[in-house]
Design an enzyme around this catalytic site. Structure first.
Site, PDB file in Angstrom:
ATOM      1  N   TYR A  33       1.949  -2.120  -8.202  1.00  0.00           N
ATOM      2  CA  TYR A  33       0.968  -2.876  -7.422  1.00  0.00           C
ATOM      3  C   TYR A  33       1.008  -4.323  -7.913  1.00  0.00           C
ATOM      4  CZ  TYR A  33      -0.795   1.812  -6.410  1.00  0.00           C
ATOM      5  OH  TYR A  33      -0.906   3.120  -6.035  1.00  0.00           O
ATOM      6  N   HIS A  67      -1.607  -0.935  -0.929  1.00  0.00           N
ATOM      7  CA  HIS A  67      -0.444  -0.052  -0.917  1.00  0.00           C
ATOM      8  C   HIS A  67       0.533  -0.496  -2.006  1.00  0.00           C
ATOM      9  CE1 HIS A  67       2.411   2.700   0.958  1.00  0.00           C
ATOM     10  NE2 HIS A  67       3.324   1.749   0.900  1.00  0.00           N
ATOM     11  N   LYS A 115       8.293   1.673   0.757  1.00  0.00           N
ATOM     12  CA  LYS A 115       8.430   0.941  -0.492  1.00  0.00           C
ATOM     13  C   LYS A 115       9.875   0.465  -0.635  1.00  0.00           C
ATOM     14  CE  LYS A 115       5.118   4.152  -2.589  1.00  0.00           C
ATOM     15  NZ  LYS A 115       3.965   3.539  -1.939  1.00  0.00           N
TER      16      LYS A 115
END
Length: 339
Positions: A275, A286, A317
């Site tokens: 993060y 997210h 991701k």
């Protein structure tokens, strides 16, 4: 129009410069109207029937005469990129600037070798090849599978950075258990703003106890935030997971220094998820990266690399690798690309 193989290149005369180099970006000029073609360029022109023969050999005969186990893979990638509308040059020392570990320099659509712009530096490999991680980072990896399908991956050396971070407490009482550390009276900001650990009683519990992974605890202990020994915690980590622990701790500490919060990536088969901008765990965004930690001298299996990238893409991701060697951490990102 025929070519002649000499000193590793195919020389073609006649109006070859105008017909092949000036109009379609094949080869390099030798003077007058003559050009030199790499063998893969010559093979492609033979395949298209734009070149009649090389020393009397057809495309099939020319292909069979080349004693190079990587030639077939490079030819397939070259032909695919040509079909996609790109001009490209073999990455030879005397043909392009800074060839590096690439096989081809691919030019932006509408551009050619004389325009000075490069869209992609492409390295072609078969699915059973071994790909050193150190050779990636500034190129596109073109993987040719056993059915001659080609998958492209863009690799880069990202500047991993974020804005997360807090002023750490000092000497928080903690107990080292078998495979984790518990802080019995943890300052709330350690978890709520720094996103360290997990509350022992759950997010809504009343207790202040905070459980930390060994890698979190070792990092905090090294910075004086816990009253347990950093070396003792590292030794416990090595006992639990072997030499991987030091590499994971190196990547973890580097991420924290860069203002990025690493949390376990176990659910995704990775070492960490990250993060970049944590202000509060109650308003958590997210995670952006999946991180796998690698030794400094590491070679990928293309199949494993494809699996990692596919998984990261599926959970929105970016697949990122931390190559850890001693105190040095190098970051490598890999994503699917459609040229």
């Amino acid at each position: 129009m025929d070519g002649h193989l000499e000193d590793g290149v195919v020389r073609v005369g006649g109006d070859a410069r105008q017909r092949f180099y000036d109009s379609r970006g094949y080869g390099r000029p030798l003077g007058g109207s003559e050009i030199a073609l790499s063998r893969v360029e010559a093979a492609h022109l033979l395949f298209r029937d734009d070149l009649d023969a090389v020393d009397g050999t057809s495309f099939r005969e020319f292909l069979g005469s080349i004693d190079d186990p990587r030639f077939g893979v490079r030819f397939l990638v070259y032909a695919d990129l040509r079909e996609r509308g790109f001009y490209l040059s073999p990455a030879r020392e005397d043909w392009v600037h800074s060839p590096g570990d690439a096989d081809f320099h691919v030019y932006p659509r509408g551009k050619g070798p004389g325009d000075g712009a490069v869209a992609y530096r492409v390295r072609a490999v078969g699915e059973r090849a071994s790909v050193p991680a150190a050779a990636l980072g500034d190129c596109v990896l073109a993987i040719v599978d056993e059915e001659s399908e080609i998958t492209y991956f863009e690799t880069g050396r990202p500047d991993v950075a974020g804005t997360s971070g807090i002023d750490l407490p000092e000497g928080v009482p903690a107990d080292l258990l078998s495979d984790r550390v518990v802080c019995w009276e943890s300052p709330s900001r350690l978890h709520e703003q720094g996103f360290y650990g997990q509350p022992l009683a759950g997010r809504d519990g009343d207790t202040e106890a905070l459980q930390l992974s060994l890698v979190e605890a070792a990092s905090l202990a090294d910075r004086g935030a816990l009253d347990v020994s950093g070396e003792t915690t590292r030794e416990r980590g090595r006992t639990v997971e072997g030499e991987r622990f030091d590499r994971r701790l190196g990547a973890y500490a580097d991420l924290r220094e860069r203002g990025v919060v690493p949390k376990t990536g176990f659910k995704f088969g990775a070492d960490f998820r990250t993060y970049a901008d944590v202000e509060s765990v109650d308003d958590l965004g997210h995670s952006e990266l999946l991180v796998r930690v690698l030794p400094g001298e590491y070679a990928f299996s293309p199949r494993d690399l494809a699996l990692d990238v596919r998984l990261a893409h599926g959970v929105r991701k970016t697949m990122t690798f931390a190559q850890v060697e001693g105190d040095s951490v190098r970051w490598l990102s890999v994503e699917r690309l459609t040229p």
